[in-house]
Design a protein around this motif. Structure first.
Motif, mmCIF file in Angstrom:
data_model
loop_
_atom_site.group_PDB
_atom_site.id
_atom_site.type_symbol
_atom_site.label_atom_id
_atom_site.label_comp_id
_atom_site.label_asym_id
_atom_site.label_seq_id
_atom_site.Cartn_x
_atom_site.Cartn_y
_atom_site.Cartn_z
ATOM 1 N N VAL A 140 0.818 -1.201 0.000
ATOM 2 C CA VAL A 140 0.000 0.000 0.000
ATOM 3 C C VAL A 140 0.859 1.261 0.000
ATOM 4 C CG1 VAL A 140 -0.202 -0.050 2.529
ATOM 5 C CG2 VAL A 140 -1.896 1.192 1.177
ATOM 6 N N LEU A 141 0.423 2.257 -0.783
ATOM 7 C CA LEU A 141 0.997 3.601 -0.770
ATOM 8 C C LEU A 141 -0.033 4.543 -0.167
ATOM 9 C CD1 LEU A 141 2.552 3.778 -4.366
ATOM 10 C CD2 LEU A 141 3.763 3.382 -2.213
ATOM 11 N N THR A 142 0.400 5.445 0.716
ATOM 12 C CA THR A 142 -0.531 6.365 1.360
ATOM 13 C C THR A 142 0.006 7.788 1.323
ATOM 14 O OG1 THR A 142 0.336 6.342 3.631
ATOM 15 C CG2 THR A 142 -1.081 4.495 2.977
ATOM 16 N N ALA A 143 -0.878 8.713 1.688
ATOM 17 C CA ALA A 143 -0.507 10.127 1.729
ATOM 18 C C ALA A 143 0.454 10.441 2.859
ATOM 19 C CB ALA A 143 -1.759 10.987 1.850
ATOM 20 N N ASP A 150 3.345 9.243 3.090
ATOM 21 C CA ASP A 150 4.606 9.394 2.357
ATOM 22 C C ASP A 150 4.434 10.115 1.038
ATOM 23 O OD1 ASP A 150 6.138 7.861 4.285
ATOM 24 O OD2 ASP A 150 5.090 6.101 3.496
ATOM 25 N N HIS A 151 3.214 10.183 0.534
ATOM 26 C CA HIS A 151 2.948 10.788 -0.769
ATOM 27 C C HIS A 151 1.769 11.756 -0.638
ATOM 28 C CE1 HIS A 151 5.650 7.896 -2.741
ATOM 29 N NE2 HIS A 151 5.120 7.002 -1.944
ATOM 30 N N PRO A 152 2.012 12.955 -0.076
ATOM 31 C CA PRO A 152 0.909 13.894 0.174
ATOM 32 C C PRO A 152 0.102 14.265 -1.067
ATOM 33 C CG PRO A 152 2.876 14.574 1.375
ATOM 34 C CD PRO A 152 3.295 13.455 0.469
ATOM 35 N N ARG A 153 0.689 14.143 -2.280
ATOM 36 C CA ARG A 153 -0.072 14.517 -3.480
ATOM 37 C C ARG A 153 -1.312 13.643 -3.667
ATOM 38 N NH1 ARG A 153 2.689 15.516 -8.974
ATOM 39 N NH2 ARG A 153 1.075 17.131 -9.136
ATOM 40 N N MET A 154 -1.360 12.513 -3.016
ATOM 41 C CA MET A 154 -2.565 11.690 -3.097
ATOM 42 C C MET A 154 -3.784 12.446 -2.589
ATOM 43 S SD MET A 154 -1.176 7.885 -2.032
ATOM 44 C CE MET A 154 -2.750 7.099 -2.397
ATOM 45 N N THR A 202 -2.228 13.401 9.827
ATOM 46 C CA THR A 202 -3.030 14.505 10.361
ATOM 47 C C THR A 202 -2.291 15.834 10.317
ATOM 48 O OG1 THR A 202 -2.268 14.046 12.614
ATOM 49 C CG2 THR A 202 -4.301 12.967 11.909
ATOM 50 N N THR A 203 -0.970 15.821 10.149
ATOM 51 C CA THR A 203 -0.198 17.062 10.110
ATOM 52 C C THR A 203 -0.114 17.654 8.712
ATOM 53 O OG1 THR A 203 1.954 15.990 9.722
ATOM 54 C CG2 THR A 203 1.218 16.193 12.014
ATOM 55 N N ILE A 204 -0.705 16.991 7.715
ATOM 56 C CA ILE A 204 -0.660 17.479 6.328
ATOM 57 C C ILE A 204 -1.923 18.275 6.039
ATOM 58 C CG2 ILE A 204 -0.503 16.832 3.900
ATOM 59 C CD1 ILE A 204 0.843 14.229 4.823
ATOM 60 N N ASP A 205 -1.761 19.512 5.645
ATOM 61 C CA ASP A 205 -2.887 20.356 5.254
ATOM 62 C C ASP A 205 -3.428 19.841 3.919
ATOM 63 O OD1 ASP A 205 -4.476 22.389 4.062
ATOM 64 O OD2 ASP A 205 -3.500 23.913 5.275
ATOM 65 N N PRO A 206 -4.665 19.347 3.859
ATOM 66 C CA PRO A 206 -5.155 18.771 2.606
ATOM 67 C C PRO A 206 -5.351 19.796 1.499
ATOM 68 C CG PRO A 206 -6.903 18.854 4.236
ATOM 69 C CD PRO A 206 -5.642 19.238 4.948
ATOM 70 N N GLY A 207 -5.362 21.091 1.851
ATOM 71 C CA GLY A 207 -5.487 22.122 0.834
ATOM 72 C C GLY A 207 -4.164 22.497 0.201
ATOM 73 N N THR A 208 -3.133 22.684 1.035
ATOM 74 C CA THR A 208 -1.821 23.106 0.537
ATOM 75 C C THR A 208 -0.842 21.954 0.388
ATOM 76 O OG1 THR A 208 -0.946 23.521 2.758
ATOM 77 C CG2 THR A 208 -2.149 25.322 1.682
ATOM 78 N N GLY A 213 2.950 20.277 8.900
ATOM 79 C CA GLY A 213 3.225 21.122 10.050
ATOM 80 C C GLY A 213 3.424 20.267 11.286
ATOM 81 N N LYS A 214 3.319 20.884 12.450
ATOM 82 C CA LYS A 214 3.508 20.156 13.710
ATOM 83 C C LYS A 214 2.187 19.760 14.367
ATOM 84 C CE LYS A 214 7.962 22.304 14.761
ATOM 85 N NZ LYS A 214 8.734 23.130 15.730
ATOM 86 N N GLU A 215 1.130 20.451 13.983
ATOM 87 C CA GLU A 215 -0.166 20.174 14.607
ATOM 88 C C GLU A 215 -0.988 19.228 13.734
ATOM 89 O OE1 GLU A 215 -0.681 20.850 17.502
ATOM 90 O OE2 GLU A 215 0.399 22.673 18.037
#
Length: 274
Positions: free
Chosen positions: A44-47, A49-53, A223-229, A233-235
């Motif tokens: 499995v590949l997930t966001a 490691d690959h936030p562009r998903m 959860t620390t990845i902003d799905p818009g940008t 981050g840390k939060e």
């Protein structure tokens, strides 16, 4: 308490869809995480490691999906009937799934920059739930471990208050409150009497459909990845580590297993037993 929103993720780790109604099946919400992306070895590949998903949206189109993303034209995917299955791996589980074809593979490979293929779980009865928390008959699709995830708006408000308080203590400007989409819930409950009351729930009923609340959800870097940008981050991990850390993990929301099937709707009453 009432059901405030319902979220479906047609492909694991891609953008969610907010819907007004959903059919509850034994392995989760209909259409939820029946697809996932794997690497050349079937892992499995997930966001994480690959936030562009997270920039990919998938919507139902007949018996398949239409994919849209930032890198290519939309693509319609419909696995051919009778396509042989292949063995893929999601965490510790080996599962037989149907490959969605070379076009979908090329589309995701171009998005991620690594060899990738899209697979479909044609038979969702193949993957059992962790026997430590479920029964021998419980099943799950390509969700991380359990059929549904429940979160409450009361808990998110408390978490955002903690985040703001921590920023002030550090002499920083309080950030914008985190949206619930950071936590990728299946169902969100409103009007819960107190924050994190769901920690104590053991049985939940949404409308006419009963569920078992089997395990709190330990949270990861996703959860620390902003799905818009798509930036990290840390939060909320920093603040959860301060207020919601035990057993070496941080916790937010609770996993559910259906004890029945039926339709749930936004606005349905929600009841819980501790």
């Amino acid at each position: 308490m009432r059901l405030g929103s319902i979220h479906i993720y047609p492909i694991k780790s891609t953008r969610g869809l907010q819907v007004a109604t959903a059919q509850v099946e034994p392995w989760g919400l209909a259409g939820d995480r029946r697809y996932m992306v794997v690497d050349a070895d079937g892992m499995v590949l997930t966001a994480r490691d690959h936030p562009r998903m997270l920039a990919v949206a998938a919507t139902a189109e007949g018996r398949g999906l239409t994919l849209t993303g930032p890198h290519a034209d939309p693509l319609q995917v419909s696995p051919a009937p009778g396509t042989p299955t292949r063995r893929v791996r999601i965490w510790n589980d080996d599962v037989d799934a149907v490959d969605a074809g070379d076009e979908a593979a090329a589309w995701f490979t171009a998005l991620l920059g690594v060899p990738a293929r899209l697979v479909w779980l044609d038979d969702p009865t193949r993957r059992p739930v962790d026997p430590d928390y479920g029964t021998a008959d419980d099943r799950v699709s390509f969700a991380d471990a359990y059929p549904l995830l429940l979160a409450s708006t009361a808990s998110l408000r408390r978490l955002n208050d903690w985040i703001a308080e921590g920023a002030v203590e550090r002499g920083e400007e309080p950030p914008e409150p985190l949206p619930m989409t950071r936590f990728r819930p299946s169902v969100v409950v409103e009007d819960v009497p107190e924050p994190f009351a769901e920690d104590r729930w053991r049985r939940v009923r949404i409308g006419d459909v009963p569920f078992r609340a089997v395990k709190l959800c330990d949270r990861c870097v996703l959860t620390t990845i902003d799905p818009g940008t798509l930036t990290k981050g840390k939060e909320p991990i920093r603040t959860l580590s301060r207020h919601r850390r035990w057993d070496g993990k941080v916790w937010f929301a609770v996993n559910l297993i259906p004890d029945g099937t039926g339709t749930i709707r936004v606005g349905d009453p929600v009841t819980a037993e501790e």
